[in-house]
Design a protein around this motif. Structure first.
Motif, PDB file in Angstrom:
ATOM      1  N   LYS A   1       0.845  -1.446  -0.033  1.00  0.00           N
ATOM      2  CA  LYS A   1       0.039   0.029   0.213  1.00  0.00           C
ATOM      3  C   LYS A   1       1.050   1.434  -0.057  1.00  0.00           C
ATOM      4  O   LYS A   1       1.869   1.294   0.638  1.00  0.00           O
ATOM      5  CB  LYS A   1      -0.895  -0.001   1.255  1.00  0.00           C
ATOM      6  N   GLY A   2       0.405   2.305  -0.810  1.00  0.00           N
ATOM      7  CA  GLY A   2       1.197   3.528  -0.841  1.00  0.00           C
ATOM      8  C   GLY A   2       1.960   3.581  -2.036  1.00  0.00           C
ATOM      9  O   GLY A   2       2.948   4.941  -2.053  1.00  0.00           O
ATOM     10  N   ILE A   3       2.232   2.654  -2.586  1.00  0.00           N
ATOM     11  CA  ILE A   3       3.392   2.602  -3.878  1.00  0.00           C
ATOM     12  C   ILE A   3       2.560   3.562  -4.703  1.00  0.00           C
ATOM     13  O   ILE A   3       1.528   3.274  -5.229  1.00  0.00           O
ATOM     14  CB  ILE A   3       3.655   1.470  -4.309  1.00  0.00           C
ATOM     15  N   PRO A   4       3.183   4.734  -5.352  1.00  0.00           N
ATOM     16  CA  PRO A   4       2.699   5.622  -6.329  1.00  0.00           C
ATOM     17  C   PRO A   4       2.648   4.870  -7.652  1.00  0.00           C
ATOM     18  O   PRO A   4       3.535   4.468  -8.127  1.00  0.00           O
ATOM     19  CB  PRO A   4       3.512   6.711  -6.265  1.00  0.00           C
ATOM     20  N   LEU A   5       1.427   4.909  -7.911  1.00  0.00           N
ATOM     21  CA  LEU A   5       1.296   4.053  -9.424  1.00  0.00           C
ATOM     22  C   LEU A   5       1.794   4.787 -10.792  1.00  0.00           C
ATOM     23  O   LEU A   5       1.492   6.184 -10.482  1.00  0.00           O
ATOM     24  CB  LEU A   5      -0.202   3.336  -9.703  1.00  0.00           C
ATOM     25  N   PHE A   6       1.931   4.402 -11.849  1.00  0.00           N
ATOM     26  CA  PHE A   6       2.411   5.238 -12.833  1.00  0.00           C
ATOM     27  C   PHE A   6       0.917   5.747 -13.331  1.00  0.00           C
ATOM     28  O   PHE A   6      -0.165   5.212 -13.572  1.00  0.00           O
ATOM     29  CB  PHE A   6       2.774   4.368 -13.952  1.00  0.00           C
ATOM     30  N   LYS A   7       0.843   7.295 -13.782  1.00  0.00           N
ATOM     31  CA  LYS A   7      -0.048   7.762 -14.497  1.00  0.00           C
ATOM     32  C   LYS A   7      -0.059   7.762 -15.760  1.00  0.00           C
ATOM     33  O   LYS A   7       0.969   7.569 -16.630  1.00  0.00           O
ATOM     34  CB  LYS A   7      -0.080   9.282 -14.058  1.00  0.00           C
ATOM     35  N   GLN A   8      -1.649   7.420 -16.301  1.00  0.00           N
ATOM     36  CA  GLN A   8      -1.576   7.501 -17.852  1.00  0.00           C
ATOM     37  C   GLN A   8      -1.223   8.743 -18.295  1.00  0.00           C
ATOM     38  O   GLN A   8      -1.587   9.741 -18.000  1.00  0.00           O
ATOM     39  CB  GLN A   8      -3.224   7.259 -18.084  1.00  0.00           C
ATOM     40  N   THR A   9      -0.429   8.603 -19.321  1.00  0.00           N
ATOM     41  CA  THR A   9       0.124   9.738 -19.993  1.00  0.00           C
ATOM     42  C   THR A   9      -0.605  10.365 -21.243  1.00  0.00           C
ATOM     43  O   THR A   9      -0.398  11.283 -21.791  1.00  0.00           O
ATOM     44  CB  THR A   9       1.496   9.418 -20.724  1.00  0.00           C
ATOM     45  N   SER A  10      -1.943   9.486 -21.740  1.00  0.00           N
ATOM     46  CA  SER A  10      -2.604  10.090 -22.634  1.00  0.00           C
ATOM     47  C   SER A  10      -4.211   9.943 -22.112  1.00  0.00           C
ATOM     48  O   SER A  10      -4.494   9.675 -20.924  1.00  0.00           O
ATOM     49  CB  SER A  10      -2.565   9.183 -23.728  1.00  0.00           C
ATOM     50  N   ASP A  11      -5.045  10.431 -23.050  1.00  0.00           N
ATOM     51  CA  ASP A  11      -6.581  10.183 -22.748  1.00  0.00           C
ATOM     52  C   ASP A  11      -7.031   9.060 -22.821  1.00  0.00           C
ATOM     53  O   ASP A  11      -8.236   8.659 -22.724  1.00  0.00           O
ATOM     54  CB  ASP A  11      -7.290  11.327 -23.664  1.00  0.00           C
ATOM     55  N   GLY A  12      -6.399   7.759 -22.887  1.00  0.00           N
ATOM     56  CA  GLY A  12      -6.617   6.386 -22.952  1.00  0.00           C
ATOM     57  C   GLY A  12      -6.932   6.048 -24.261  1.00  0.00           C
ATOM     58  O   GLY A  12      -6.410   6.721 -25.292  1.00  0.00           O
ATOM     59  N   TRP A  13      -7.901   4.936 -24.462  1.00  0.00           N
ATOM     60  CA  TRP A  13      -8.017   4.632 -25.920  1.00  0.00           C
ATOM     61  C   TRP A  13      -8.804   5.726 -26.832  1.00  0.00           C
ATOM     62  O   TRP A  13      -9.634   6.547 -26.334  1.00  0.00           O
ATOM     63  CB  TRP A  13      -9.208   3.349 -25.852  1.00  0.00           C
ATOM     64  N   GLN A  14      -8.218   5.777 -27.872  1.00  0.00           N
ATOM     65  CA  GLN A  14      -8.574   6.816 -29.184  1.00  0.00           C
ATOM     66  C   GLN A  14      -9.903   6.484 -29.426  1.00  0.00           C
ATOM     67  O   GLN A  14     -10.244   5.352 -30.056  1.00  0.00           O
ATOM     68  CB  GLN A  14      -7.641   7.124 -29.821  1.00  0.00           C
ATOM     69  N   PRO A  15     -10.866   7.556 -29.670  1.00  0.00           N
ATOM     70  CA  PRO A  15     -11.986   7.201 -30.461  1.00  0.00           C
ATOM     71  C   PRO A  15     -11.848   6.916 -31.909  1.00  0.00           C
ATOM     72  O   PRO A  15     -10.881   7.504 -32.515  1.00  0.00           O
ATOM     73  CB  PRO A  15     -12.805   8.627 -30.238  1.00  0.00           C
ATOM     74  N   TRP A  16     -12.686   6.295 -32.722  1.00  0.00           N
ATOM     75  CA  TRP A  16     -12.245   6.047 -34.085  1.00  0.00           C
ATOM     76  C   TRP A  16     -12.752   7.184 -34.997  1.00  0.00           C
ATOM     77  O   TRP A  16     -13.825   7.874 -34.605  1.00  0.00           O
ATOM     78  CB  TRP A  16     -13.291   5.075 -34.533  1.00  0.00           C
ATOM     79  N   PRO A  17     -11.777   7.792 -35.632  1.00  0.00           N
ATOM     80  CA  PRO A  17     -12.375   8.743 -36.595  1.00  0.00           C
ATOM     81  C   PRO A  17     -13.352   8.740 -37.563  1.00  0.00           C
ATOM     82  O   PRO A  17     -13.679   7.497 -37.917  1.00  0.00           O
ATOM     83  CB  PRO A  17     -10.634   8.992 -37.406  1.00  0.00           C
ATOM     84  N   ASP A  18     -13.908   9.599 -38.195  1.00  0.00           N
ATOM     85  CA  ASP A  18     -15.098   9.381 -39.013  1.00  0.00           C
ATOM     86  C   ASP A  18     -14.916   8.645 -39.883  1.00  0.00           C
ATOM     87  O   ASP A  18     -15.535   7.854 -40.485  1.00  0.00           O
ATOM     88  CB  ASP A  18     -15.781  10.782 -39.269  1.00  0.00           C
ATOM     89  N   ASN A  19     -13.630   8.959 -40.597  1.00  0.00           N
ATOM     90  CA  ASN A  19     -13.267   8.440 -41.850  1.00  0.00           C
ATOM     91  C   ASN A  19     -13.174   6.828 -41.836  1.00  0.00           C
ATOM     92  O   ASN A  19     -13.541   6.028 -42.717  1.00  0.00           O
ATOM     93  CB  ASN A  19     -12.097   8.991 -42.500  1.00  0.00           C
ATOM     94  N   MET A  20     -12.370   6.502 -40.749  1.00  0.00           N
ATOM     95  CA  MET A  20     -12.329   5.156 -40.517  1.00  0.00           C
ATOM     96  C   MET A  20     -13.627   4.465 -39.942  1.00  0.00           C
ATOM     97  O   MET A  20     -13.701   3.368 -40.504  1.00  0.00           O
ATOM     98  CB  MET A  20     -11.378   5.182 -39.105  1.00  0.00           C
ATOM     99  N   ARG A  21     -14.466   5.100 -39.346  1.00  0.00           N
ATOM    100  CA  ARG A  21     -15.693   4.461 -39.025  1.00  0.00           C
ATOM    101  C   ARG A  21     -16.673   4.078 -40.520  1.00  0.00           C
ATOM    102  O   ARG A  21     -17.088   3.035 -40.625  1.00  0.00           O
ATOM    103  CB  ARG A  21     -16.605   5.256 -38.056  1.00  0.00           C
ATOM    104  N   ALA A  22     -16.573   5.203 -41.256  1.00  0.00           N
ATOM    105  CA  ALA A  22     -17.302   4.889 -42.680  1.00  0.00           C
ATOM    106  C   ALA A  22     -16.785   3.568 -43.447  1.00  0.00           C
ATOM    107  O   ALA A  22     -17.314   2.804 -43.956  1.00  0.00           O
ATOM    108  CB  ALA A  22     -16.975   6.258 -43.461  1.00  0.00           C
ATOM    109  N   GLU A  23     -15.261   3.854 -43.423  1.00  0.00           N
ATOM    110  CA  GLU A  23     -14.807   2.439 -44.045  1.00  0.00           C
ATOM    111  C   GLU A  23     -15.023   1.254 -43.523  1.00  0.00           C
ATOM    112  O   GLU A  23     -15.300   0.077 -43.955  1.00  0.00           O
ATOM    113  CB  GLU A  23     -13.291   2.797 -44.275  1.00  0.00           C
ATOM    114  N   PHE A  24     -15.000   1.242 -42.180  1.00  0.00           N
ATOM    115  CA  PHE A  24     -15.476  -0.069 -41.429  1.00  0.00           C
ATOM    116  C   PHE A  24     -16.730  -0.376 -41.521  1.00  0.00           C
ATOM    117  O   PHE A  24     -17.070  -1.577 -41.844  1.00  0.00           O
ATOM    118  CB  PHE A  24     -15.075   0.024 -39.857  1.00  0.00           C
ATOM    119  N   GLU A  25     -17.857   0.358 -41.665  1.00  0.00           N
ATOM    120  CA  GLU A  25     -19.199   0.152 -41.547  1.00  0.00           C
ATOM    121  C   GLU A  25     -19.228  -0.477 -43.371  1.00  0.00           C
ATOM    122  O   GLU A  25     -20.242  -1.461 -43.495  1.00  0.00           O
ATOM    123  CB  GLU A  25     -19.971   1.284 -41.578  1.00  0.00           C
TER     124      GLU A  25
END
Length: 342
Positions: free
Chosen positions: A150-174
């Motif tokens: 207990k009390g060991i400082p954890l590493f902080k996430q350096t980004s906002d996490g998983w990236q949302p899919w861009p609109d162009n990518m979503r259109a191609e996936f669909e």
């Protein structure tokens, strides 16, 4: 002799048979001839009895004891799987060590050694907190020692996490996704849920135009009206089994099967770096769409099931801030206009 000729947990092993029950940490050589009275006496004793925890105080004994605890047995299957993965690593490096000899500095060093994989490093510390707490419960640690993890400082996430899919990518996936992958995509976007919950959605969960279920990770009951888009898409899906997502025989599919299928689709797409966007990012897309639609934090949480604002900040990102700031300034403008009317 084949496995079909042997009872549960018994396997052939170098001319004899071995009783293996991994959930209890049991692996016992049985030299009796299968089918004989002596064999069944030995077998029944192994089935009914628990492998006693070694009297020697070490991590091996601690881990076996933890696997027998109610705390472990009450965990969700996915959490159990994750715990076993990291506990296995601890077992490998410290199995013979006395937990009482492990101090905070040792766990801190273990954490730092895995700094290049911050999620895994943090999870190792979290699992150590659980194990050392159990060590205190069974007398492997004395009260004055406290919990060294207990009390060991954890590493902080350096980004906002998983990236949302861009609109162009979503259109191609669909456009290119096969039926099952597209169905997974539509359910993730439409419900805003984790893929682990999405693959378990049953047709019976859809009632009166809403998704009525309990989240697997949080055990939180949710009732979510379906979007018009998701309603329309589901009306085109054949009901071939209990779950909405099935294999060719109408049986439920596992999370890993679906995740691998989604990876294969993205690997063949033309969109640059499509393979780097994970399915969980669609949950972020859903969160952003809710904010863009004018929802406040509580409304978003009511759909996604997030428990706190901090997670919403990661998922909503700048969109959340912009929408909230816009509504705040609109309120000020309205107040100013009302002042001039009086």
């Amino acid at each position: 002799m084949t496995k079909n000729d042997l009872p549960k947990y018994v396997y052939s092993d170098r001319g004899y048979v071995r009783f293996i029950r991994r959930s209890r940490g049991q692996s016992v050589m049985m030299k009796e001839i299968p089918g004989t009275p002596d064999f069944w006496d030995h077998y029944n004793g192994l089935i009914k009895g628990r492998k006693p925890v070694s009297s020697k105080r070490n991590f091996e004994a601690l881990i076996l004891s933890y696997y027998e605890s109610d705390a472990y047995k009450k965990l969700k299957p996915r959490t159990k799987s994750d715990y076993r993965r990291y506990i296995s690593h601890i077992r490998t490096i410290w199995g013979a060590k006395d937990p009482q000899k492990i101090e905070t500095q040792h766990i801190y060093e273990l954490h730092r050694m895995n700094a290049d994989r911050w999620r895994q490093a943090n999870y190792l510390v979290q699992v150590m907190v659980v194990l050392m707490n159990h060590a205190r419960l069974i007398g492997f640690l004395k009260k004055q020692h406290g919990n060294p993890a207990k009390g060991i400082p954890l590493f902080k996430q350096t980004s906002d996490g998983w990236q949302p899919w861009p609109d162009n990518m979503r259109a191609e996936f669909e456009a290119v996704a096969p039926l099952r992958a597209r169905l997974v995509y539509e359910l993730c976007i439409g419900t805003g849920q984790r893929i682990g919950d999405v693959v378990q959605i049953r047709w019976g969960h859809i009632k009166d135009g809403a998704y009525d279920f309990t989240q697997g990770k949080t055990n939180k009951p949710l009732w979510i009206p379906l979007t018009d888009r998701l309603k329309a898409y589901l009306s085109t899906v054949e009901k071939s089994g209990l779950t909405i997502i099935t294999d060719q025989s109408g049986r439920p599919v596992r999370y890993r099967t679906v995740a691998e299928e989604m990876r294969k689709v993205k690997a063949l797409m033309d969109y640059p770096d499509a393979a780097n966007y994970v399915t969980h990012g669609l949950r972020k897309n859903a969160t952003i769409e809710l904010y863009q639609s004018g929802c406040d934090d509580e409304m978003v949480k009511a759909v996604t099931g997030h428990s706190g604002i901090e997670m919403l900040k990661k998922y909503g990102g700048q969109v959340r801030q912009r929408e909230l700031a816009t509504r705040a300034q609109d309120a000020r403008n309205l107040m100013e206009r009302n002042k001039h009317r009086t």
